[in-house]
Design an enzyme around this catalytic site. Structure first.
Site, PDB file in Angstrom:
ATOM      1  N   LYS A  93      -8.137  -2.191   5.874  1.00 58.30           N
ATOM      2  CA  LYS A  93      -6.725  -1.934   5.591  1.00 58.30           C
ATOM      3  C   LYS A  93      -5.897  -3.067   6.196  1.00 58.30           C
ATOM      4  O   LYS A  93      -6.178  -3.533   7.308  1.00 58.30           O
ATOM      5  CB  LYS A  93      -6.360  -0.599   6.244  1.00 58.30           C
ATOM      6  CG  LYS A  93      -4.984  -0.056   5.948  1.00 58.30           C
ATOM      7  CD  LYS A  93      -4.814   1.313   6.639  1.00 58.30           C
ATOM      8  CE  LYS A  93      -3.526   2.003   6.259  1.00 58.30           C
ATOM      9  NZ  LYS A  93      -3.405   3.343   6.893  1.00 58.30           N
ATOM     10  N   SER A  99      -1.974   6.625   3.865  1.00 58.69           N
ATOM     11  CA  SER A  99      -1.611   5.242   3.646  1.00 58.69           C
ATOM     12  C   SER A  99      -2.814   4.317   3.519  1.00 58.69           C
ATOM     13  O   SER A  99      -2.664   3.178   3.121  1.00 58.69           O
ATOM     14  CB  SER A  99      -0.713   4.754   4.783  1.00 58.69           C
ATOM     15  OG  SER A  99      -1.406   4.738   6.013  1.00 58.69           O
ATOM     16  N   SER A 149      -3.496   9.731   7.085  1.00 56.96           N
ATOM     17  CA  SER A 149      -3.734   8.559   6.243  1.00 56.96           C
ATOM     18  C   SER A 149      -5.195   8.228   6.000  1.00 56.96           C
ATOM     19  O   SER A 149      -5.498   7.402   5.141  1.00 56.96           O
ATOM     20  CB  SER A 149      -3.026   7.338   6.843  1.00 56.96           C
ATOM     21  OG  SER A 149      -1.628   7.455   6.694  1.00 56.96           O
TER      22      SER A 149
END
Lengths: 390, 390
Positions: free
Chosen positions: B32, B109, B133
């Site tokens: 990420k 996320s 997330s």
């Protein structure tokens, strides 16, 4: 045409020749990217706006009117994001250069139009003024600008913000061009000259002392044209009280205007712009109701102060343009002080022109003249008369 | 490598080969774009973030650890803006494709990491979980994911959001890979298996009935591994009360984290992200103080429910992934409902894994298992044991 001051929006330049032989033949003009130009997306200073809105099929009324009068369109100019900004810094398009003070902001939201005119890239430019967006860049860039009487200039084809305060105006470097464009947009020749002059002592006292001092020669010149001035308080309830009312009414309307777009598209915007809209969404009904009453009081005050033939002068801004790139916590108090000197426009709908001619620390500041509603042509005549005795 | 699901951030792909011969040799991983990779700007899902922050000189701890163990980095993945988002729609980078349900969002996320693993573009991927997330995209994309015990995985080199809730986790498509990566990041082999199973009846009742029904076969399978389940209320004060506490604590911390950047740079962000941060700036002290007490109560509740050897299961999300491109007013109630099932993670710091295996209307939903703090390796052993009896 190059764009040495980053006044124009990116992409192919919007260029349309005016009708041959009109009253404005030979003049070039630019338009703030809130005005529709047929066939070109209206950007509105936010890169997610045009994606959500159709390409206009017709010119905005003011654009069509200038073209019909023979002026040549030379481009669309950068605006503060969705016209919410008073300093001229746009996170998407950058900050137009204030050629009179390159280290400072140009003022906004009609930043690119003011910068283009100030730099001599066009003769005149259309902008808008809801809470100061014509007046502030006029002052900061050292050019003529007008916030006309609310409702006087047709706003068809103009991206709205707060309709009860939105107006369309224009900039120029000299009073003659300013008057020539005004005659076309107002449909009325300049005049008659006012005969009584008031000085807004609360506004002069609120400005930086250096600004008030720098504007004194211009006030003396005004007296030579209009006659001896009388000192008056413009806002007996307080400039900050008028500002508070405007700061309640305008963001509420702006939120109403942009809410459908925001809710549907969740657009990207500078944090400060989002914060302003959210503030508008949070104004309680009690505050809105009070602000509407204060608007009535402000209108009554200016009706009382400004019978036909009387004008009121004040500093357009309390200081010259701030430096570029200041952080948000430094800017917010400046925005608030500017609003204290600009709120009367949105509240009362009275016309106001900003006249260049003074500097502080080498940076321009303008002198504003306000007349009663509908006296736009008199204010323009006054600008011409003052320039004639320079 | 192509990017058929828009999982990776734009620009040159970050590629670093792992150390030869390690425990993860032959595995590929993505990270990420909140994790630092030396020499590459950390984007954080907002195009104004990297401009304001230096290019990292060192890998984040988790990145370095996977490389040292022999896994090959194959790219940085799209994240919700500054990790503030639960659905996986990013106004700057677009929405990664949920290959298990392409018309639906991937969840966020850690959207790109989940999408990349789900699509088979890498074997595992690092993500983060502050308010859901890791867990939400695991559920929506139909893969394994873990929110580890708070503090268990070193977050050095990770862009923070709300430090008292921030965790780093990983995704995988199968339990064996999930366990292999976990052994390296936790520094501990899977096990021991838990021996008591609780069912969070409040959470199952709060989920859509179709979700609760679809997860029943997985619960039965869990019982085969752990033993007969006992029904319990997870949050006696109310799932919405826990969610309210988390929704007060997390945005306040996020505002503290991002405020210096925002005030200095006035960055562009999606309206919803700005709105969340502004909400964080407006939480009154009385609410913050209450939320801190409720956090203590929630921690006490899970300590009571989850002595060593006991785990609790619940639906990871109350529904499968929503459709892509819904307007903000439709999304907000969904975000709120998701938070009701995720708040315990940030509040209590307990570890939670989401296990794939059920679908509703053809879209995945995950079953979550929560253990006491520090029991991460037991949860991973449970995932393996469940898969073994498929």
């Amino acid at each position: 045409m190059t764009d040495p001051v980053n006044a124009f929006v990116a992409g192919p330049r919007a260029r349309i020749s005016g009708r041959a032989g009109g009253a404005l033949a030979g003049l070039s003009f630019a338009v703030k990217d809130l005005f529709d130009v047929a066939g070109i997306p209206t950007g509105g200073g936010n890169h997610d706006w045009a994606k959500a809105n159709p390409v206009p099929e017709r010119h905005a009324w003011a654009v069509q009117t200038l073209l019909d009068a023979g002026a040549d369109l030379v481009g669309k100019t950068i605006t503060d994001e969705v016209s919410l900004g008073i300093l001229g810094e746009n996170a998407f398009d950058g900050t137009p250069t204030n050629s009179a003070a390159p280290e400072r902001v140009p003022g906004g939201s009609s930043s690119g139009s003011a910068a283009a005119v100030a730099a001599g890239l066009c003769d005149t430019a259309l902008g808008t003024d809801t809470g100061g967006s014509m007046r502030v860049p006029s002052s900061f860039c050292g050019i003529y600008g007008i916030r006309p009487t609310h409702g006087r200039i047709d706003v068809t084809g103009l991206m709205p913000q707060a309709p009860s305060s939105d107006t369309a105006g224009w900039f120029a470097r000299d009073a003659a061009t300013f008057a020539r464009v005004g005659a076309v947009l107002l449909g009325e020749a300049p005049g008659p000259l006012p005969t009584k002059l008031l000085i807004a002592v609360d506004a002069f006292a609120f400005a930086d002392p250096e600004v008030a001092a720098a504007l004194q020669p211009m006030v003396r010149k005004l007296e030579r044209v209009v006659g001896p001035a009388r000192e008056e308080i413009m806002a007996p309830q307080g400039l900050s009280v008028w500002a508070r009312a405007q700061r309640s009414l305008q963001p509420v309307e702006a939120w109403q205007t942009f809410r459908p777009w925001i809710e549907r598209h969740n657009p990207r915007m500078a944090f400060s712009v989002a914060a302003g809209l959210i503030a508008g969404s949070q104004v309680p009904a009690s505050e809105r109701n009070w602000a509407a009453l204060m608007r009535e009081e402000a209108r009554a005050r200016l009706r009382h102060l400004l019978p036909p033939g009387t004008v009121l002068c004040l500093p357009t801004t309390p200081f010259p343009a701030p430096l570029r790139g200041l952080p948000m916590p430094a800017l917010q108090p400046m925005r608030d002080r500017i609003t204290c000197l600009c709120a009367q426009g949105g509240l009362t709908g009275s016309p106001q022109i900003s006249i260049p001619g003074a500097t502080v620390d080498g940076a321009p500041v303008g002198l504003s003249i306000i007349g009663g509603r509908g006296t736009d042509a008199s204010l323009i005549a006054l600008a011409q008369a003052m320039e004639a005795i320079s």
